[in-house]
Design a protein around this motif. Structure first.
Motif, PDB file in Angstrom:
ATOM      1  N   ILE A   1       0.838  -1.201   0.000  1.00  0.00           N
ATOM      2  CA  ILE A   1       0.000   0.000   0.000  1.00  0.00           C
ATOM      3  C   ILE A   1       0.874   1.251   0.000  1.00  0.00           C
ATOM      4  CG2 ILE A   1      -1.773   1.284   1.276  1.00  0.00           C
ATOM      5  CD1 ILE A   1      -2.769  -1.307  -0.122  1.00  0.00           C
ATOM      6  N   ASP A   2       2.011   1.223   0.676  1.00  0.00           N
ATOM      7  CA  ASP A   2       2.921   2.369   0.626  1.00  0.00           C
ATOM      8  C   ASP A   2       3.343   2.659  -0.817  1.00  0.00           C
ATOM      9  OD1 ASP A   2       3.102   2.948   3.429  1.00  0.00           O
ATOM     10  OD2 ASP A   2       4.429   1.212   3.653  1.00  0.00           O
TER      11      ASP A   2
ATOM     12  N   ARG B   1      -5.674   9.032   3.827  1.00  0.00           N
ATOM     13  CA  ARG B   1      -6.965   8.409   3.495  1.00  0.00           C
ATOM     14  C   ARG B   1      -6.764   7.236   2.536  1.00  0.00           C
ATOM     15  NH1 ARG B   1      -9.853  12.066   0.224  1.00  0.00           N
ATOM     16  NH2 ARG B   1      -9.024  10.860  -1.497  1.00  0.00           N
ATOM     17  N   GLU B   2      -5.935   7.432   1.517  1.00  0.00           N
ATOM     18  CA  GLU B   2      -5.682   6.377   0.539  1.00  0.00           C
ATOM     19  C   GLU B   2      -5.027   5.163   1.201  1.00  0.00           C
ATOM     20  OE1 GLU B   2      -5.873   4.713  -3.297  1.00  0.00           O
ATOM     21  OE2 GLU B   2      -6.815   6.504  -2.474  1.00  0.00           O
ATOM     22  N   ALA B   3      -4.125   5.409   2.137  1.00  0.00           N
ATOM     23  CA  ALA B   3      -3.454   4.304   2.837  1.00  0.00           C
ATOM     24  C   ALA B   3      -4.440   3.537   3.728  1.00  0.00           C
ATOM     25  CB  ALA B   3      -2.289   4.833   3.669  1.00  0.00           C
TER      26      ALA B   3
ATOM     27  N   ARG C   1      -5.550  -0.268   2.807  1.00  0.00           N
ATOM     28  CA  ARG C   1      -5.263  -1.359   3.755  1.00  0.00           C
ATOM     29  C   ARG C   1      -6.535  -2.058   4.209  1.00  0.00           C
ATOM     30  NH1 ARG C   1      -0.924   2.373   5.353  1.00  0.00           N
ATOM     31  NH2 ARG C   1       0.983   1.364   4.557  1.00  0.00           N
ATOM     32  N   LEU C   2      -7.621  -1.303   4.415  1.00  0.00           N
ATOM     33  CA  LEU C   2      -8.892  -1.931   4.767  1.00  0.00           C
ATOM     34  C   LEU C   2      -9.357  -2.865   3.650  1.00  0.00           C
ATOM     35  CD1 LEU C   2     -10.853   1.016   6.424  1.00  0.00           C
ATOM     36  CD2 LEU C   2     -10.024  -1.058   7.556  1.00  0.00           C
ATOM     37  N   MET C   3      -9.223  -2.429   2.415  1.00  0.00           N
ATOM     38  CA  MET C   3      -9.628  -3.275   1.287  1.00  0.00           C
ATOM     39  C   MET C   3      -8.743  -4.516   1.196  1.00  0.00           C
ATOM     40  SD  MET C   3     -10.574  -0.337  -1.506  1.00  0.00           S
ATOM     41  CE  MET C   3     -10.867  -1.504  -2.819  1.00  0.00           C
TER      42      MET C   3
ATOM     43  N   ALA D   1     -11.541 -12.560   3.581  1.00  0.00           N
ATOM     44  CA  ALA D   1     -12.459 -13.341   2.738  1.00  0.00           C
ATOM     45  C   ALA D   1     -11.754 -14.593   2.214  1.00  0.00           C
ATOM     46  CB  ALA D   1     -12.975 -12.483   1.583  1.00  0.00           C
ATOM     47  N   GLY D   2     -10.493 -14.461   1.835  1.00  0.00           N
ATOM     48  CA  GLY D   2      -9.732 -15.621   1.372  1.00  0.00           C
ATOM     49  C   GLY D   2      -9.499 -16.624   2.482  1.00  0.00           C
TER      50      GLY D   2
END
Length: 161
Positions: free
Chosen positions: A5-6, A23-25, A29-31, A38-39
């Motif tokens: 993510i970085d 916000r993007e980080a 990371r949540l996604m 889920a996996g």
């Protein structure tokens, strides 16, 4: 220590003026964690031999507390299914020996669905595998960090409901 993510944020900060990198980080990371969880759930289901819908029925019965039973209408409501769709799902679970259906006081209109000891054991095997994967994910956090993260995530969840 850096993660994927970085790298993602670094790329987009260069390309998009006004992008909030924090916000993007957070969202990235949540996604990523959502996909990971889920996996892990799919892997645990595969290892236990359960399909997701089977697990959900067993879960609803286990959640009822002892004697782990509900009426078909209660199950259908909790699972968001029609009575017919529920009946089709209960049949294979009954054939597997994980649930029983019985009439209440001899009245065939009043049926109870009950988790069997074999069904409870299957539910416990699956949840044990899923819990191990979750513990592995959170293993790098202290108890205080876990509590802080849980509180922060609660704040976000409350904003969506």
């Amino acid at each position: 220590m850096r993660d994927a993510i970085d790298d993602h944020v670094d790329l987009w900060v260069r390309e998009l003026d006004g992008l909030d990198p924090v916000r993007e980080a957070v969202v990235g990371r949540l996604m990523l964690l959502g996909r990971h969880l889920a996996g892990s759930r799919r892997a645990a289901l595969g290892a236990s031999g359960l399909m997701h819908w089977q697990f959900k029925v067993l879960l609803m019965l286990r959640r009822a507390g002892t004697p782990y039973e509900r009426s078909p209408s209660q199950l259908a409501e909790h699972l968001g299914l029609s009575r017919g769709a529920l009946s089709a799902r209960l049949r294979p679970l009954e054939e597997a020996g994980w649930i029983t259906r019985s009439s209440e006081d001899g009245d065939r209109r009043r049926v109870r669905v009950r988790l069997t000891p074999a069904g409870l054991a299957m539910w416990e095997r699956h949840t044990g595998a899923e819990s191990a994967a979750e513990e592995d994910l959170l293993g790098g956090l202290s108890r205080a960090e876990r509590e802080q993260l849980a509180g922060l995530l609660r704040t976000l969840v409350l904003r969506t409901t």
